[in-house]
Write an enzyme that holds these catalytic residues in place. Sequence first.
Site, PDB file in Angstrom:
ATOM      1  N   CYS A  92       0.842  -1.200   0.000  1.00 41.66           N
ATOM      2  CA  CYS A  92       0.000   0.000   0.000  1.00 41.66           C
ATOM      3  C   CYS A  92       0.875   1.248   0.000  1.00 41.66           C
ATOM      4  O   CYS A  92       1.891   1.309   0.691  1.00 41.66           O
ATOM      5  CB  CYS A  92      -0.901  -0.014   1.230  1.00 41.66           C
ATOM      6  SG  CYS A  92      -1.901   1.483   1.427  1.00 41.66           S
ATOM      7  N   CYS A  95       0.940   5.099   3.324  1.00 42.85           N
ATOM      8  CA  CYS A  95       1.911   5.550   4.325  1.00 42.85           C
ATOM      9  C   CYS A  95       3.325   5.410   3.759  1.00 42.85           C
ATOM     10  O   CYS A  95       3.585   4.534   2.948  1.00 42.85           O
ATOM     11  CB  CYS A  95       1.805   4.717   5.608  1.00 42.85           C
ATOM     12  SG  CYS A  95       0.255   4.902   6.513  1.00 42.85           S
ATOM     13  N   GLN A 290     -10.828  18.515   9.434  1.00 38.17           N
ATOM     14  CA  GLN A 290      -9.506  17.936   9.601  1.00 38.17           C
ATOM     15  C   GLN A 290      -9.594  16.412   9.710  1.00 38.17           C
ATOM     16  O   GLN A 290     -10.515  15.866  10.303  1.00 38.17           O
ATOM     17  CB  GLN A 290      -8.824  18.501  10.848  1.00 38.17           C
ATOM     18  CG  GLN A 290      -8.468  19.976  10.739  1.00 38.17           C
ATOM     19  CD  GLN A 290      -7.317  20.248   9.786  1.00 38.17           C
ATOM     20  OE1 GLN A 290      -6.814  19.361   9.111  1.00 38.17           O
ATOM     21  NE2 GLN A 290      -6.891  21.499   9.730  1.00 38.17           N
ATOM     22  N   PHE A 319      -9.745  32.072   5.478  1.00 39.29           N
ATOM     23  CA  PHE A 319      -9.946  30.674   5.085  1.00 39.29           C
ATOM     24  C   PHE A 319     -10.628  29.919   6.236  1.00 39.29           C
ATOM     25  O   PHE A 319     -10.175  28.881   6.677  1.00 39.29           O
ATOM     26  CB  PHE A 319      -8.610  29.995   4.735  1.00 39.29           C
ATOM     27  CG  PHE A 319      -7.805  30.694   3.670  1.00 39.29           C
ATOM     28  CD1 PHE A 319      -7.990  30.388   2.327  1.00 39.29           C
ATOM     29  CD2 PHE A 319      -6.870  31.659   4.009  1.00 39.29           C
ATOM     30  CE1 PHE A 319      -7.237  31.024   1.340  1.00 39.29           C
ATOM     31  CE2 PHE A 319      -6.118  32.299   3.037  1.00 39.29           C
ATOM     32  CZ  PHE A 319      -6.302  31.982   1.693  1.00 39.29           C
ATOM     33  N   ASN A 324     -14.066  26.259  12.218  1.00 42.14           N
ATOM     34  CA  ASN A 324     -13.263  25.452  13.138  1.00 42.14           C
ATOM     35  C   ASN A 324     -12.478  26.318  14.127  1.00 42.14           C
ATOM     36  O   ASN A 324     -12.406  26.001  15.316  1.00 42.14           O
ATOM     37  CB  ASN A 324     -12.301  24.574  12.340  1.00 42.14           C
ATOM     38  CG  ASN A 324     -11.512  23.611  13.197  1.00 42.14           C
ATOM     39  OD1 ASN A 324     -12.062  22.834  13.955  1.00 42.14           O
ATOM     40  ND2 ASN A 324     -10.189  23.668  13.081  1.00 42.14           N
ATOM     41  N   ASP A 396      -5.537  30.090   7.864  1.00 45.24           N
ATOM     42  CA  ASP A 396      -5.491  28.627   7.734  1.00 45.24           C
ATOM     43  C   ASP A 396      -5.821  28.234   6.297  1.00 45.24           C
ATOM     44  O   ASP A 396      -6.893  27.713   6.001  1.00 45.24           O
ATOM     45  CB  ASP A 396      -6.476  27.981   8.717  1.00 45.24           C
ATOM     46  CG  ASP A 396      -6.450  26.460   8.662  1.00 45.24           C
ATOM     47  OD1 ASP A 396      -5.440  25.893   8.194  1.00 45.24           O
ATOM     48  OD2 ASP A 396      -7.446  25.836   9.070  1.00 45.24           O
ATOM     49  N   CYS A 434      -0.596  23.581   5.841  1.00 44.87           N
ATOM     50  CA  CYS A 434      -0.510  22.160   5.489  1.00 44.87           C
ATOM     51  C   CYS A 434       0.509  21.932   4.378  1.00 44.87           C
ATOM     52  O   CYS A 434       0.545  20.866   3.771  1.00 44.87           O
ATOM     53  CB  CYS A 434      -1.879  21.614   5.088  1.00 44.87           C
ATOM     54  SG  CYS A 434      -2.652  22.484   3.711  1.00 44.87           S
TER      55      CYS A 434
END
Length: 478
Positions: A92, A95, A290, A319, A324, A396, A434
């Site tokens: 996979c 990760c 998130q 943003f 949140n 954000d 991010c």
Amino acid sequence: MTDTTDIKKGDAPAPDEWLHVESLDLDAQGVAHKSDGMVVFIEGALPFEEVRLNVHRRKNNWEQGTVTAIRRESSQRVRPGCPHFGLHTGACGGCKMQHLDAAAQVAVKQRALEDNLWHLGKVRAQNVLRPLEGPAWHYRYRARLSVRHVVKKGTVLIGFHERKSRYLADMTVCPVLPRQISDMLVPLRALIGSMDARDTCPQIELACGDAPGTTRLGARALVLRHLAPLSDADIGRLRAFAAAHEGVQWWLQSKGPETVKLLDGDVMPLSYELPAFGVTMPFKPTDFTQVNPHINRALVGRALRLLDVQPDERVIDWFCGLGNFTLPLATRAREVLGIEGSDTLVARATDNYQRNRPAGAVRGALAPTRFVARNLFEMTPAMLVADGAADKWLVDPPREGAFALAKALADLHQETEPHADNWTPPRRIVYVSCNPSTLARDAGLLVHQAGYRCTFAGVVNMFPHTAHVESIAVFDRE
């Protein structure tokens, strides 16, 4: 022209040199140098190891390959927690770092943040924040799972793609998903395999909420993308699956995101809790939230502590999404403005504000707050002034960053004439990122052209075992 050679299997020469791995890049490849100075990227190798590799790609100034032997093993190498992780055929690709100790993963990401800030933005933070960490497993409450009926294998595959491949991995478990979702992978494969529409359902999007009044796993929304109308028999199969698996609710998507609809109406609404602020955030399964709710709760707390909002201050949340950060800010500030590019999210944020507005058990009533929709990638100085002065900003952005916003702020700073309406820049900006490269680019603007200094920066391990780097930085006006 750069000379590039992709080496076919079996064509690579026999290894003739043990290489010392110096560092790890953000694709989780070990970085080493051959004796002639050639840079080599080695999949499966970790810093400080001595390895040999099988080269499968060459350019005129670097090579790329896969580790074949380890003479000196890193003390930070660990046994992967998932049977589908590795370098083997069919592994996979979801990760990249399960073979590296979780704390060492965070150190790699911290170095990536600092390297990006310096090399791309020529910025160094005055203080490094302690990394924000949480559970390393069963943390992923959102995921987009591909679905494929493989006729030759006589089975349906559901999950993530194989490493560096367009094919789906043959997954039976996924330890980064909530345990209850991981346990459903095999039953989901059987469900889709039994359906008339097994060949026309390419994707299932997962979104999990909290159980009401808690931070434990609650409703589990599965959004089934179907390219053709579903038969009555298939609808019945979906309903039977939901009845057999606690908390599951099916949503159907026939075309774009606007076509998403709930299959059956009597289900638990999706929401998540921010208990430190007495806030509950309802959301739809296709809304942006998130991926990691454990880290999100810690991130919101840290962002507000760093922003240090006072009761007499006005704050802008750029943003803002569905609120949140905005709603927690409204528990501290005099007034809050949330600005977002999506009309749908602005409507959702406004509704969330109204739902949370009355005083709760751990807080008073929320401060006056409004939300507006605006294209934040086309910000100008005039638009910035029109939004009014704010004491502090929370930023954000998505992966693209907030270049237009930072550029507008820099342009205003460099104007020689004072603003007629007494507009002033924020004294402090907390920037949640991010993507370390776009953060570094924007930080360069804020520090070198807008009159700020970077006082704090640190990583947030939102996605353990992956190469994704989430971070937070603080900018104070000189």
